[in-house]
Structure formats: structure tokens, C-alpha cells
Design a protein around this motif. Structure first.
Motif, PDB file in Angstrom:
ATOM      1  N   SER A   1       0.814  -1.218   0.000  1.00 54.03           N
ATOM      2  CA  SER A   1       0.000   0.000   0.000  1.00 54.03           C
ATOM      3  C   SER A   1       0.843   1.262   0.000  1.00 54.03           C
ATOM      4  O   SER A   1       0.391   2.311  -0.452  1.00 54.03           O
ATOM      5  N   VAL A   2       2.064   1.171   0.489  1.00 51.38           N
ATOM      6  CA  VAL A   2       2.935   2.340   0.500  1.00 51.38           C
ATOM      7  C   VAL A   2       3.131   2.864  -0.921  1.00 51.38           C
ATOM      8  O   VAL A   2       3.272   4.063  -1.135  1.00 51.38           O
TER       9      VAL A   2
ATOM     10  N   ILE B   1      12.175   6.744   7.165  1.00 48.40           N
ATOM     11  CA  ILE B   1      11.846   8.165   7.019  1.00 48.40           C
ATOM     12  C   ILE B   1      12.732   8.804   5.936  1.00 48.40           C
ATOM     13  O   ILE B   1      12.237   9.523   5.057  1.00 48.40           O
TER      14      ILE B   1
ATOM     15  N   ILE C   1      11.621   7.753   2.423  1.00 48.33           N
ATOM     16  CA  ILE C   1      10.410   8.462   2.000  1.00 48.33           C
ATOM     17  C   ILE C   1      10.763   9.885   1.587  1.00 48.33           C
ATOM     18  O   ILE C   1      10.338  10.382   0.545  1.00 48.33           O
TER      19      ILE C   1
ATOM     20  N   PRO D   1       1.543   9.243  12.187  1.00 49.23           N
ATOM     21  CA  PRO D   1       2.371   9.992  11.238  1.00 49.23           C
ATOM     22  C   PRO D   1       3.807   9.461  11.318  1.00 49.23           C
ATOM     23  O   PRO D   1       4.274   9.117  12.408  1.00 49.23           O
ATOM     24  N   ILE D   2       4.464   9.417  10.200  1.00 46.56           N
ATOM     25  CA  ILE D   2       5.774   8.785  10.122  1.00 46.56           C
ATOM     26  C   ILE D   2       6.773   9.419  11.103  1.00 46.56           C
ATOM     27  O   ILE D   2       7.633   8.735  11.659  1.00 46.56           O
TER      28      ILE D   2
ATOM     29  N   HIS E   1       3.862  -2.347   8.390  1.00 43.68           N
ATOM     30  CA  HIS E   1       4.007  -1.672   7.098  1.00 43.68           C
ATOM     31  C   HIS E   1       4.504  -0.259   7.395  1.00 43.68           C
ATOM     32  O   HIS E   1       3.747   0.708   7.334  1.00 43.68           O
TER      33      HIS E   1
ATOM     34  N   GLY F   1       6.295   1.987   6.070  1.00 46.52           N
ATOM     35  CA  GLY F   1       6.252   3.085   5.094  1.00 46.52           C
ATOM     36  C   GLY F   1       4.973   3.901   5.239  1.00 46.52           C
ATOM     37  O   GLY F   1       4.927   5.075   4.880  1.00 46.52           O
ATOM     38  N   ASP F   2       3.918   3.280   5.758  1.00 44.21           N
ATOM     39  CA  ASP F   2       2.658   3.970   6.033  1.00 44.21           C
ATOM     40  C   ASP F   2       2.558   4.446   7.485  1.00 44.21           C
ATOM     41  O   ASP F   2       1.531   5.009   7.869  1.00 44.21           O
TER      42      ASP F   2
ATOM     43  N   ASN G   1       2.361   2.322   9.911  1.00 44.85           N
ATOM     44  CA  ASN G   1       1.398   1.329  10.410  1.00 44.85           C
ATOM     45  C   ASN G   1       2.141   0.120  10.965  1.00 44.85           C
ATOM     46  O   ASN G   1       3.032  -0.395  10.320  1.00 44.85           O
TER      47      ASN G   1
END
Lengths: 458, 458
Positions: free
Chosen positions: B151-152, B235, B238, B342-343, B369, B371-372, B374
């Protein structure tokens, strides 16, 4: 005067931020297109969410309609107060409340425009991507589920609004969404308010998703002998998985209009304008692969905009399409309509629409965000020419029917407003009544932008 | 027996596709996690939308609850008929109705599983991206707004469901969305039904967005001495705009569990598992840049999964995390909970959760996950150990509070179901009541999956 009690009560706490002068009312009764002037009874200029809440509570109690106003750049008359009452001008709520660079988010007030936000973001390496052309307010863009040239890569407002603060029809203030990138915690209220055109609540704060400014950008414009080759190029590019940041179609008439407005010398042929974002390496690779597809499809006159100035000129020309069209026929007004179809039906949709415009005798360039299957006709109508207006409306109606026949939607990005409410049942059938049930559940007295989106008997 | 009249009427047209045997009822009364068994009064196996409509009409008329059932792989007890009535097992509605390769869309029935769809898509060069691990039904995935490892990059079910056919609580059948990639034609009903957990309508058909199978894939697993370095790596990746297709975090306990289940020899340290999709050139470039970040953050043991077999082994290990955890403590059951933040707050959220788990004395790997933003805790509880269950519930509650304190959500992807309804007001405040109003508007008699998501007095 209607709603005198409500307006007097509003004036008691808004003071001169409740305007009732003719010029103010008239300025909020006009749209960018052909809709007749419908001035509200007053214009309110709130400065805080609490003030919006107090305005709505007052109006709800006294039965006075409230219709939000951003920058007035909508093309379907969304912000016109067709049942009178108050125009809620959000322009004083235009602050950036927070930029959370690490989370790639911005928290903003609804009256802030997208260009003002991007100007604030410049030094952060981040950008807000949704780009409808006009320097619209972000609240208005959310309310109309706006999109634009970059949506093919970065998504529409549906994809870029993470959360909202909303004032409900009874004055209560709620928050939707969160700072997390995703959530499964219940109904997607953020998604419900985005695109609801101010009929379910008034947006008073937005949490927006930001994207990194691309490290490298390559842009180009290229001409084709026929529009079908241009459309086939788009389809092939999508299917090759080449990530386009922008891909815009402009037909022969559009090229002529652009030349007249900008002193350019584009060949009077169908064009594609494209842009790729990425690393130096990937943007160059994407551009190269796209160039190969264009060559294969017989495209020519391939001009790369290598400098920032060239690129800015290219997109300024594209964004100036609507005023350029109006200038092309002095004294005209526009009926601007958009449809969106599955990409496999795009050539058919454009072909039939071109033939329809030709037969109508109207001047109407076709310009569009073809990577999404979305295109616009800008139909130029002589002011006060009822016959031309009638012909343009009929043409727009046929475009909407065509979109549905081809598996698409009556509007990809302009929204319903006044122009497309009569087409909603044709698109949604029984689901339109479900929308009305939601409207009644959230705004039982029909205070918020009444007369738009749904049909409720009151 | 409760609902005898309704069940008799259903049997009159479903025949032996209305099952009332104990084993069938019990099989539809169990979940994958700790929730007590709650068998429905009967299990119905519809084969067409018209049949679903007839079942719902009948049940609505006679006040019999209907709770949809996909594959039963949800982790929060969504599909348990907590107020009795009929379990609507969608497994016989499992056909691919159309694959529109040119439009990158598939039209499917809700009982089809994601792996079955991808198997059908293999030769087309397209794929369906959402990957929650389990081979869940696509209707269930839409109803719970599922997401997962990819999903990321490719989004959640919110982003990949373009349109639905839905049977409403009164038996009427509506269609939402269209084949167009975007629309501004009214309220986003597709988005409203996605994630509504079968409480607003029953999904009987889905139009799904497909993506091109990547031309090139590179995947890797790497270890870090401490989890903060792993999170900082995420982080930085991203923020550099490196497009990750997957980025999964596994803590020390998770690595130990994986080794025990798979005979691998991962160092007992925090790990990241990553995957990049693109052209040969861009996937290699992304992998290289990611490798540089890992090196900078002090990551080591960097293993590239270069062959398809290696990659399949890697993701099979990841997807097998839940059974691996259960096997790690024989005789245990899981309380699996997820939050999303939030990341920028991810390291904090993981740090506090690790300390909390350590203090509780429970075994609970953290896998996510990331990257989200999560992540999940799989809390392993001895069966019938009330003290451990209580401790696990309290820990899950504190995780949810932590997520909200850090600006996130009580669930990134597992949904509300039975496990998180009590937390909804804490997250949404007055907005939770707005959800209830929508529920009442669409399901006034509370027929559809009653007792879930919202609180309505009936």
C-alpha cells in the motif's frame, strides 16, 4: 428583505464583516461562466471556525441558507446562492496553520489558495500537487473534489485531503481523518465531505498531503497529424507504465487559440503537452521512452522545454486556456463542460464530441487531462444569444450522455453545481436517492447550499 | 429458535443453500483471533445479486440481522453475527466478470479472493496490488478497507476500488462509481461503502483498479542494531522520494519467530524487508540509493533477493507471520492489534509499545508496514487464560490511546469490528455520531451487521 432577522443577528457579532451592499452581493452572485447572476442577501466574512459555527447555528435556527464561497473560480456555479441567504466568503481564513515537513503534510485554512500554499512550501522541498489551473481556494477545491493537470500522477483532492475540520448544519464542529497515511477506523467521512459541494458541512480546516518537489523535470510539447494518434500515444504510455506527471491534449482549435493569445506558432494540429518527474536518470529515461512511442505513432514537432522558463511558459499557456478562449471570440461567455471516460473509450468520446461541435456551428476547443480520460469543451457563446446558449447546453447534455454510454461519468472534475444536477439521476439512478438520504441525515433543514447536488423535498 | 419465520422463508427459495447445521453455524461463528464463538442462526449461500437482494428484503421485513462473510480472515471479528440472524457467505459469488486490460480494470464478484484474481491476471501483464497477507475475499477487503505490504506504493482498498454494486438494507440494488479514473459527480458513495464493514450495504460486485506488473523487481532484507536506525532509514527513504513498493519492519522477536518457523538464520535484530518496482534501470537505481541510506544508518547483513524464488521465500515468510507467531507459543491464540501514526512519530510509537509489551510479560512481536506508519503487535495469549487476555486487551487499548496522542488512528488497516468499537468515540468524538446518523439513514431498522462500527439506539 428576506432573512432580515437572521441577517440582523449575524450583523450583531460580525459587524461590518456582514456586507449587504449591492456591489458586494453582486460580486458574490456571479460565476466564471454563463449562469445568470444570483446575488445572495448578504456576504459574511468569518475569521475563525468558532465564528463559522456561530453563523451556521444562527442561520439554522432562523432558516436562512448558507452557501460557501472560495475564490469564485468554479465552472458550474457551485457557489451561487440560488435560494438566497448568506454567501460565506472564506477569504479571511487563509492561513497556513502548520507545515509538517517530516510527515509531508500541511494544515491550512480553507480560504488559502493553492499558489499561496506552494509559495510557502518552496523552501521546504515539498509541494502541493493538485492543480486545476485557476488559483482556487483549497477549501473550494476540496468541496468540489478538484483535480487538474498533475492528477494523472499525484491524484485528485480525494487522494490529497487527509483530514478536515467541518462545521455541520447544526453548528457543531467535527474533525475527520488524522495525521496517519491510512485508517480503517469507520466510515470515510473525509471522503464524504470532499466533493459534497458545501451541502453537508462547511470545511474550516484541511490536512493536506504534500509531495516532494521532483529532483528533475522534463517537459515537452508535440504535434500529431490526427487526434487519434495523440490518444493512442497516451494509451500506450499508460500501458507501458511510464509515470507521467502531466499529459494534456489540445485539439487544432485549441492550438489556434493558444497561438492567438500567446504569440506562439504551434502547428494548427492536435498536440500533447507532457511532463515527467523523477531523478535525473528516471526523468530522462521516461522522456526517452515516451519519445519513442510518439515517433512510432507518427508524432512530430517534438519540442523539449529544457529550462524552467520554457516549462513555465508551456504550463502558463495551458492554464490560461480559458481566458485565451474567451479572448478568441470577443464579447463571448463560456459554457465549459467536462466529461471523463475509461481510457479505452477516449478516442471515441473525443471523435464524437468533435463531430458534434462541428455540426453545432459553435466554436469550442477540446482540451483535456487525457491521462485520466478527462476532457473539456469550452463552448464560446455570444452574450445574450439565447439560441447559441441553447445549442451549447444541448451539446453539453449530449456529451454527458456519451460519457455514460461509454462507461464514464458526467463530470471528471468540474462537479455538479447548477450545471449538472439535472444529469445526476441519469448517472446514478437509485444511488442518487441514497445521496439525498445522506443530505437529509446531515442537513435536515436544508440550510447548506440548498438546491445543489441532490433533490430533497422540503 | 430465533428468526424461524425469516429462516423458513429464506429456505423456501435457497433450498439447501440455507444451512442450519451446527458445524456450518459454528464455522461461521469463529474468527482468526480471540473473540468468543458466536454462531449465526443460519448460513446463506447466495449465487446472484438478485438473490442477495431477495435475502435482504426478506430479512428486513422480518427483522432478521444479516452479516456478510468472506473468507473469515478478518482480525477484529467483523464477520461475527453478534446479534444472531443470517451469515451471508459470499463464497459462491466468486467469478471474474470482466478484465478490461486496456483500462487496467477488473470487474469481479465479492467472494473472489485476491490470489485467485492475480492468478487470472498473470498472462495479462497486470496485477491487483492490495495484499493484506491472507488470501482474503475482495468483497471483504473492500468492506474492511484492507491494505497491506504494497500500500505504501499502490494504495489501500480506498484507492483501488473504482466502483461497486451494493444491495441496500431494503433490498434495492445500486451502483456507485464508474469506469472513469475520477469523477466529481456527487457524494463519493464508493468511498462510503468501502470500510463500512457491511453495516451500510452488501457489496455484490466490484470494479477494481489494476496496475502493470513491474518490469523489474529488486528486494532485500537487512538488519539493524537498533530499531530506531531502521525507522530513521524508512523516514529518509520516504523523504528522498525513493518509491518503495514494500517496506516492512520486523523486530527482534519477529526475527526469532521467523527463524523458528522457516529454518532461516536471520540475526535476532530488527529488520527491514524492502522491494522496489520499476524499469530495470529505475529499480536498480532505487535499490542503490536505498542501500546508501541503510549504510549511512548503520544497517548491515544486507541480503538482496535476486531470484524470483528468493523473493517469493522472503514474502512468504512475511505473510506467514501470524501462523508463525501462533506456532511459536503452542496452544496460544492471538490478540492482533494495529495502529497507524504519522511517520515522524513512528519511532516514538514503536519505542513506547516495545516497553509496554516488555513490561506486560506477554510475548508480542512488532511487525509492520512502516512506510505507512502502520504496525501490528501480535500478542500471544494462552487459551483460557483470562489474566493474559485482560493484559493483552489493556495493552491494545494503550496502543490505541498512544496512536491518538501521536496524531494517528486506532487502526490503520484491521478495522473496527468487535475489537475497536469501544475506541471509536475516543478517536472521532462528535464525528462518531455523524457516522451513526449515516447508518440510521441507510439502514433504519439496523438489519446489516448490527452491533458494529457505530452505536445506534434501536
Amino acid at each position: 428583505m428576506p432573512h432580515d432577522t437572521a441577517l440582523a443577528e449575524l450583523a450583531s457579532f460580525l459587524g461590518d464583516r456582514l456586507a449587504r451592499s449591492k456591489p458586494e452581493r453582486e460580486a458574490h452572485g456571479r460565476s466564471e461562466t454563463w449562469f445568470p447572476e444570483t446575488p445572495p442577501d448578504a456576504v459574511a466574512y468569518p475569521e475563525t471556525s468558532a465564528e463559522v459555527s456561530r453563523i451556521i447555528s444562527t442561520c439554522a435556527r432562523l432558516g436562512c441558507p448558507v452557501t460557501a464561497w472560495g475564490t469564485g473560480t468554479s465552472l458550474e456555479g457551485h457557489a451561487l446562492a440560488v435560494r438566497g441567504g448568506v454567501s460565506l466568503d472564506m477569504s479571511r481564513m487563509n492561513r497556513v496553520l502548520a507545515i509538517r515537513a517530516e510527515d509531508m503534510q500541511a494544515i491550512v485554512q480553507p480560504g488559502l489558495t493553492r499558489e499561496a500554499l506552494n509559495s510557502d512550501l518552496r523552501a521546504t522541498g515539498l509541494m502541493f500537487s493538485v492543480d486545476p489551473g485557476a488559483d482556487a481556494s483549497l477549501g473550494g477545491m476540496a468541496a468540489t473534489r478538484a483535480s487538474g493537470t498533475t492528477s494523472v500522477r499525484y491524484g485528485t483532492m480525494r487522494d490529497n485531503v487527509m483530514g478536515l475540520e467541518v462545521v455541520l448544519a447544526d453548528g457543531r464542529v467535527i474533525r475527520t481523518g488524522s495525521g496517519a497515511r491510512k485508517s480503517s477506523a469507520g466510515y470515510d467521512l473525509t471522503g464524504l465531505f470532499v466533493g459534497s459541494e458545501g451541502t453537508l458541512g462547511i470545511i474550516t480546516e484541511l490536512t493536506l498531503k504534500l509531495h516532494g518537489q521532483p529532483e528533475a523535470i522534463s517537459a515537452a510539447v508535440c504535434a500529431f497529424d490526427d487526434f487519434e494518434a495523440a490518444v493512442r500515444t497516451v494509451i500506450a504510455t499508460i500501458q507501458m507504465g511510464i509515470p507521467m506527471a502531466r499529459i494534456e491534449f489540445v485539439d487544432e482549435t485549441g492550438a489556434t487559440v493558444f497561438n492567438a493569445a500567446n504569440g506562439t506558432d504551434l502547428p494548427e494540429k492536435p498536440h500533447l503537452m507532457v511532463e515527467f518527474h523523477g531523478s535525473e536518470l528516471s526523468a530522462a529515461e521516461d522522456a526517452k521512452r515516451f519519445g519513442e512511442i510518439v515517433a512510432e505513432m507518427g508524432g512530430a514537432h517534438f519540442d523539449w522545454a529544457t529550462t524552467t522558463e520554457d516549462r513555465n511558459r508551456l504550463w502558463k499557456m495551458r492554464h490560461g486556456a480559458y481566458p485565451a478562449c474567451l479572448a478568441f471570440r470577443p464579447g463571448s461567455m463560456g459554457l465549459v463542460t467536462d466529461i471523463c471516460v475509461p481510457i479505452s473509450r477516449l478516442a471515441e468520446a473525443v471523435r464524437e464530441t468533435r463531430a458534434d461541435i462541428a455540426e453545432s456551428g459553435l466554436t469550442g476547443p477540446i482540451i483535456g487531462h487525457v491521462g485520466d480520460g478527462n476532457f473539456h469543451s469550452v463552448l464560446l457563446i455570444e452574450r445574450d444569444n439565447a439560441a447559441e446558449l441553447k445549442a451549447a447546453k444541448a451539446l453539453a447534455h449530449r456529451m454527458a450522455e456519451r460519457a455514460l454510454r461509454l462507461g464514464g461519468t458526467i463530470t471528471g472534475e468540474h462537479g455538479v453545481g447548477m450545471g449538472k444536477k439535472d444529469l445526476m439521476e441519469m448517472e446514478h439512478g437509485a444511488a442518487w436517492e441514497v445521496m439525498a438520504r445522506i443530505k437529509r441525515a446531515l442537513d435536515p433543514d436544508g440550510i447548506l447550499n440548498p438546491g445543489k447536488v441532490v433533490e430533497v423535498s422540503q
